[in-house]
Write an enzyme that holds these catalytic residues in place. Structure first.
Site, PDB file in Angstrom:
ATOM      1  N   GLY A   1     -18.071 -14.775   6.205  1.00 14.48           N
ATOM      2  CA  GLY A   1     -17.693 -14.419   7.279  1.00 14.48           C
ATOM      3  C   GLY A   1     -16.532 -13.423   7.148  1.00 14.48           C
ATOM      4  O   GLY A   1     -15.880 -13.441   8.226  1.00 14.48           O
TER       5      GLY A   1
ATOM      6  N   ASN B   1     -16.952 -10.298   6.689  1.00 15.36           N
ATOM      7  CA  ASN B   1     -17.255  -9.805   8.039  1.00 15.36           C
ATOM      8  C   ASN B   1     -16.907  -9.581   9.238  1.00 15.36           C
ATOM      9  O   ASN B   1     -16.475  -8.352  10.015  1.00 15.36           O
ATOM     10  CB  ASN B   1     -18.101  -8.738   7.648  1.00 15.36           C
ATOM     11  CG  ASN B   1     -19.094  -7.264   6.942  1.00 15.36           C
ATOM     12  OD1 ASN B   1     -18.165  -6.025   6.881  1.00 15.36           O
ATOM     13  ND2 ASN B   1     -18.947  -7.824   5.545  1.00 15.36           N
TER      14      ASN B   1
ATOM     15  N   LYS C   1     -40.061 -18.942  12.073  1.00 13.25           N
ATOM     16  CA  LYS C   1     -39.509 -18.751  12.830  1.00 13.25           C
ATOM     17  C   LYS C   1     -39.468 -18.263  14.203  1.00 13.25           C
ATOM     18  O   LYS C   1     -38.722 -18.235  14.824  1.00 13.25           O
ATOM     19  CB  LYS C   1     -39.806 -17.411  11.212  1.00 13.25           C
ATOM     20  CG  LYS C   1     -38.627 -16.065  11.680  1.00 13.25           C
ATOM     21  CD  LYS C   1     -38.788 -15.110  10.785  1.00 13.25           C
ATOM     22  CE  LYS C   1     -38.659 -14.961   9.367  1.00 13.25           C
ATOM     23  NZ  LYS C   1     -37.166 -15.158   9.087  1.00 13.25           N
TER      24      LYS C   1
ATOM     25  N   HIS D   1     -25.064  -3.543   4.478  1.00 13.76           N
ATOM     26  CA  HIS D   1     -25.537  -3.965   3.314  1.00 13.76           C
ATOM     27  C   HIS D   1     -24.453  -3.735   2.042  1.00 13.76           C
ATOM     28  O   HIS D   1     -25.094  -1.876   2.388  1.00 13.76           O
ATOM     29  CB  HIS D   1     -27.043  -3.400   2.962  1.00 13.76           C
ATOM     30  CG  HIS D   1     -27.274  -3.789   1.552  1.00 13.76           C
ATOM     31  ND1 HIS D   1     -28.126  -4.802   1.481  1.00 13.76           N
ATOM     32  CD2 HIS D   1     -27.958  -2.778   0.719  1.00 13.76           C
ATOM     33  CE1 HIS D   1     -28.374  -4.917  -0.077  1.00 13.76           C
ATOM     34  NE2 HIS D   1     -28.661  -3.855  -0.551  1.00 13.76           N
TER      35      HIS D   1
END
Ligand code: GAR
Length: 203
Positions: A14, A16, A67, A111
């Site tokens: 965490g 970011n 999902k 990313h």
């Protein structure tokens, strides 16, 4: 001015998330972080959220039949908090059609490589194995692929001789913490326009 509402989805540390929260609390910020959600109960990011006083939720995908059901629950939470933008920050799951469908053009990811090079897991190790001289980080819109969505912004980071995964990751991470909040601000300033695969950033 009405501030934009951001939710951060994370699976781990965490950092970011913390950088995004700090920037949202700076003078003149145009967004607020309303909640953190993790698919992983042990994620350190959830504890960071508590320290910031931000509601933190663990939604365990294993408790849902698939999902679609998991993301339906997630979307209920996001919609209840009137979330405008979903930011993936170390969220280690592919986003499915339910979440994509409810937040079209409103999901970002960061990313730790210069996409389209080295998507997926262990991007920094992939870059070192390949022997590139420059790597970096990328913020992009999320689509159904693994790190394949339209690229918004990138920051290059030089690979130094003697770099290992830890050292390179640390230098890339420092740039992630600068780049991601900047892109979120651009989003809420209405400066991002998607034209096919190209994101046009207006002044
Ligand atoms: C960051 O380096 C982020 O770019 C990466 O995971 C790390 C999360 O760190 N994401 C991916 O690799 C996604 N493909 P954080 O939890 O400290 O923000």
């Amino acid at each position: 001015m009405k501030k934009g509402n951001v939710a951060v989805l994370l699976s781990g540390r965490g950092s970011n998330f913390a950088a995004i929260v700090r920037s949202s609390r700076a003078d003149g910020a145009d967004f607020t972080v309303r909640l953190a959600v993790s698919d992983c109960g042990e994620a350190a990011g959830l504890k960071k959220a508590a320290r910031f006083g931000i509601p933190a939720h663990h939604i365990d995908p294993a408790l849902f039949p698939g999902k679609a059901a998991y993301e339906t629950r997630l979307c209920e939470l996001l919609e209840r908090e009137k979330i405008d933008l979903v930011c993936l920050a170390g969220y280690m799951r592919l986003v499915g059609p339910v979440l994509l469908g409810r937040f079209p053009g409103r999901i970002l990811n960061i990313h730790p490589a210069l996409l389209p090079s080295f998507p997926g897991l262990d991007a920094q190790a992939q870059a070192l194995r390949h022997g590139v001289k420059v790597s970096g980080c990328t913020v992009h819109f999320v689509d159904s692929g693994t790190d394949t969505g339209a690229i918004i912004a990138q920051q290059a980071v030089a690979v130094r001789s003697g770099d290992d995964v830890e050292r390179l990751s640390r230098r890339i991470l420092r740039q992630e913490h600068i780049l991601y909040p900047r892109v979120i601000s651009m989003f809420f300033a209405g400066r991002l326009q998607i034209a096919g695969r190209t994101v046009i950033i207006s002044e």
